[in-house]
Design an enzyme around this catalytic site. Structure first.
Site, PDB file in Angstrom:
ATOM      1  N   HIS A 104     138.187 -13.515  78.123  1.00  0.00           N
ATOM      2  CA  HIS A 104     138.114 -13.663  76.674  1.00  0.00           C
ATOM      3  C   HIS A 104     137.414 -14.976  76.320  1.00  0.00           C
ATOM      4  CE1 HIS A 104     141.041 -10.381  75.928  1.00  0.00           C
ATOM      5  NE2 HIS A 104     141.547 -10.790  77.076  1.00  0.00           N
ATOM      6  N   ASP A 110     138.037 -10.537  68.474  1.00  0.00           N
ATOM      7  CA  ASP A 110     139.021 -10.954  69.478  1.00  0.00           C
ATOM      8  C   ASP A 110     139.454 -12.412  69.262  1.00  0.00           C
ATOM      9  OD1 ASP A 110     140.430 -11.464  71.834  1.00  0.00           O
ATOM     10  OD2 ASP A 110     138.716 -11.132  73.169  1.00  0.00           O
ATOM     11  N   ASP A 141     145.560  -1.675  78.133  1.00  0.00           N
ATOM     12  CA  ASP A 141     145.971  -1.991  76.761  1.00  0.00           C
ATOM     13  C   ASP A 141     144.931  -1.530  75.734  1.00  0.00           C
ATOM     14  OD1 ASP A 141     144.278  -3.930  77.750  1.00  0.00           O
ATOM     15  OD2 ASP A 141     145.228  -5.589  76.680  1.00  0.00           O
ATOM     16  N   HIS A 142     143.878  -0.860  76.215  1.00  0.00           N
ATOM     17  CA  HIS A 142     142.892  -0.273  75.300  1.00  0.00           C
ATOM     18  C   HIS A 142     142.706   1.231  75.503  1.00  0.00           C
ATOM     19  CE1 HIS A 142     141.416  -4.055  73.434  1.00  0.00           C
ATOM     20  NE2 HIS A 142     142.043  -4.536  74.487  1.00  0.00           N
TER      21      HIS A 142
END
Lengths: 555, 555
Positions: free
Chosen positions: A368, A195, A75-76
């Protein structure tokens, strides 16, 4: 001070804001941070991948100074081949060691590896690209070599955190570089884009290194085979599984293409280590006693074609699950995957094997940071402006509240959305004008718009099926010259299909006769008449509205 | 003692065992307990409903003594109209007061209400139907009038709990009838078929009546409008929302068809009460100040067409959400609905309204008992044999472990699956031979098999689209008499569609010429040739495998 503007434009979609790709512009020059993709949902019939709509960059290839990648997760980085192919190859692509290694492998698969200038940029080293000073800041995440991106222009500095946590005891012994973050704060940070993924979780995320001992405790209780599933890119997790297996004198088999690929990349870069002789091939598993084997497998998200899903379906070439096996989910379901994961778990139970999940033991840690870590980032870097990113609207709001809680002015916090650029200049910061953003779909080799009529047609046909009616008429007088053909597909459970087809053929002939009598010879008008008449009759009989496709052939 | 056998056959599917429908047979006679349905997943393209495959009952209509319904939830009663239509109308259908009220309304909609003999059977009253003594036992659940089913034959008694909890302080003041359960235990229970839904949750489920005060505390903190969403059938939950609204002098609007329907049924039966004048019509909401309104809405599961989803999409006729509104989710997502619920919540955040969920406050209570309640049921009823039902394989195993923990012999516990009948006679209990079970799909007005080719076609077309090719040839010599037609639908993002269509037309003509030269005049052989040639070319160009449908017309 310059009167020029810094523009920060998040692109992408599917629920998260500023996650996959961000375009940073200054003085007509561009740095792109991350080029990630999204995965399709079941509603996106047949779509393979979802990309950020990066049409904003079309015709701007020459303005791009660099693409900077925070870390190697799909996803990056997953959209990078498409960006390079559609937009052009930028002068340089920067990232950490593993990131560059993984991206090199990906670009090679897309036959783009030779053209792209991939460079590892060591954390703390500064490079100048046009008006941008670029520096990577080492942070921790669920993949090694995660880097925040510090960009300096005449206006000041901005930090894009990427995905991060403040793991004080990471597996590789390299915690997030709090000293550099503190220095950035004391030098004065203009903008923090942080984030927000876990902005709803109070406290501090558990350390990745807490997972290893928990895995070992689980393993010690297992008398049979152990099958561990996790994300293949979580190199440190895989390392800890290998270490626990080694401690118990078990062999390790890596199963699943991405598991083997990522391990090889990390191993070649010296990021992964394993005792000599610990690995066995998947096909050798049955040669070893159950209590001497650990399998590390893909499929932690219940993916339909993954190795674990095949095992659960009794459909894996090398691993047949049986009673006595323990399947350890060292991962939690990404939102939306719960049903697939639950199904996989229950099939394993049906076979008689045991399942251990993160609900049973602390065998997973999020990559995260939680609320206290987001606050620590804010307090270390002391940003003048804050733009929460990487989260849905709810998490952006919660992150904004955390920023306020540590003393950031409410009017200096910018909760945006994809396609809405934040503009910063000497006078202040504000949102600019919306830019076309959203997503693009990848279907086979082609890329296109989600509103493409084809996808509407797929939805329609997949709901109710399709009727095709072919009528052959004379070009001279419109008279019927061959029996009409009625074909249907995807129309379910018709008890009396033959009768309905006959009825439809009669109706086609009547409609054609009517048209000929009325002097209507235009094929498209006849097709319209057929469409309406057949649609009505089909609905009366079936209570469904399949697609009706009339074809008139003139001979 | 008789030498006859009691057979307990669970039907249905989709992950849960013995949930939707159970056929109990003795001496050639049948009682059916529950006739529920399941909801389709996104993978079941266009399917409306999923039914247990009850073909076992085909030709057995005359043997059915009664259908007994435990409660009014769709997964326990929703298939009833289909059973009555396909199998036949049994002499009598029993259930509790609300259950019968809801089922009557459902059968009326299906125009079956007049034919079916619906009878409320008060808890504790015994009736004899053929070889079966039937008694309903009052239990608690997330819908009023939940009843366990006690069936007595010459062999002994069996209890099917249905969905239950031991709520000691239910909203209607009628806790589960523990006295009767204890009596059943002391009289000697042969077989217990017990709900396993929450066999993984330690402790005791919170009481439904604990939700009301928690809702009131939430409401007191709201300065604007309050929108509460919950299951429409949770009459006591809706009652508690009304009570909290009344306590704060707010008006109440019921929004969503099923919310209004269920409330009306419950109100007509005297199960729901509300202060005079508290209700307003949805269209009147805007006439009242925000702080004077509570909306009770459907949509707690993020259902696409539900009232709340429409509100979140700014698409509801009567309710436009805005900042200051608080949306209270007095429900948790059913597994599989997480993504839809999350999307709904995030759209509400995007609008600027606030969301409160069961993660934030104790505003929801499960209707299924937790581990201590399952043990209490076992200890009260002291069954000789136990068959855990209502759960996946994991929960059945956990329930079996609970039964062992309270002292049931391991060999007296039967973990089954749908289609596997448990047979009990004077000598003992054992599983019999598998019976065809599984599920059936409802598509429009028709019912059919999940393996129907139509559904395979839908999947194929919805993944890659469809190409239809019409070739018109002379019946005399096979020569081409009209230009071929090439039509496609659901084929995404073709940049050069016109060129591909021309290429395909050329290929069709070549293929027809080849066939004519080779003397191949059979339409079906030509169609096969066309299918293969076109499929190959399309794959080369698009890297997809759409359905290829060739039609050869002879004139």
């Amino acid at each position: 001070m310059s009167s020029k503007k810094l523009r920060v434009l998040p692109l992408g979609g599917l629920g998260e804001i500023g996650k996959n790709m961000t375009v940073i512009e200054y003085d007509g020059r561009i740095v792109v941070v991350d080029t990630g993709l999204m995965f399709p949902t079941a509603e996106m019939h047949g779509i393979d991948l979802v990309l950020p709509d990066f049409s904003y960059l079309r015709d701007r290839a020459d303005d791009i100074e660099a693409i900077v990648l925070t870390h190697g997760h799909e996803d990056h980085v997953g959209a990078l081949p498409y960006v390079l192919r559609e937009i052009g190859i930028p002068p340089v692509i920067y990232g950490g060691l593993l990131t560059i290694g993984m991206v090199r492998s990906k670009l090679d698969e897309h036959k783009l590896g030779e053209k792209a200038n991939l460079q590892e940029l060591p954390a703390g080293e500064k490079v100048q690209r046009g008006p941008f000073g670029i520096e990577l800041v080492h942070l921790a995440h669920s993949i090694p070599d995660m880097r925040g991106v510090l960009l300096t222009t005449e206006l000041g500095t901005m930090l894009m955190t990427g995905d991060y946590k403040f793991d004080q005891t990471p597996v590789d012994g390299r915690p997030a570089d709090v000293s550099r973050l503190a220095q950035i704060g004391s030098e004065g940070l203009m903008l923090l884009c942080g984030d927000s993924t876990n902005a709803d979780r109070p406290g501090v995320a558990p350390s990745e290194s807490s997972v290893g001992p928990a895995l070992l405790r689980q393993f010690e209780q297992c008398e049979g085979r152990i099958i561990v599933t996790s994300f293949a890119s979580n190199i440190h997790r895989v390392q800890q599984v290998i270490d626990a297996a080694a401690a118990l004198d078990r062999k390790v088999a890596l199963v699943g293409r991405s598991m083997r690929k990522n391990y090889n990349i990390a191993s070649n870069l010296g990021i992964s280590q394993a005792p000599k002789g610990i690995f066995i091939q998947p096909r050798e598993i049955e040669n070893f006693p159950d209590e001497k084997v650990v399998v590390i497998s893909t499929g932690s998200q219940g993916e339909p074609l993954s190795a674990l899903r095949r095992m659960a379906n009794n459909d894996h070439r090398d691993v047949q699950l049986h009673a006595g096996d323990t399947v350890v989910f060292s991962a939690t379901p990404v939102p939306g995957n719960e049903r697939a994961v639950n199904e996989t778990i229950d099939r394993i139970y049906e076979i008689g094997a045991t399942v251990v999940t993160a609900a049973d033991a602390p065998i997973h840690a999020s990559g995260h940071g939680w609320q206290e870590e987001l606050k620590l980032m804010l307090n270390l870097t002391k940003p003048r402006y804050v733009m929460p990113v990487h989260g849905d609207f709810q998490r952006l709001r919660l992150h904004a509240e955390l920023a306020e809680a540590v003393g950031v002015d409410a009017e200096s916090i910018f909760r945006g959305r994809n396609g809405l650029p934040l503009e910063v200049d000497a006078d202040g910061a504000r949102f600019g004008e919306d830019v076309h953003a959203g997503v693009m779909y990848v279907d086979g080799v082609n890329i296109g718009d989600p509103d493409d009529a084809a996808l509407h047609d797929r939805r329609e046909i997949s709901a109710d099926g399709i009727f095709i009616v072919v009528a052959t008429i004379s070009a001279d007088d419109g008279s019927v010259v061959a029996d009409p053909e009625v074909i249907f597909r995807g129309v379910a459970f018709i008890d009396e299909a033959d009768a309905l087809v006959e009825e439809l053929k009669d109706m086609v002939e009547d409609t054609l006769d009517d048209a000929a009598e009325a002097g209507n010879r235009k094929a498209d008008l006849i097709e319209q008449d057929l469409h309406d008449a057949i649609g009505k009759l089909v609905y009366q009989r079936l209570r469904r509205r399949p697609m009706i496709l009339p074809v008139v052939i003139e001979v």
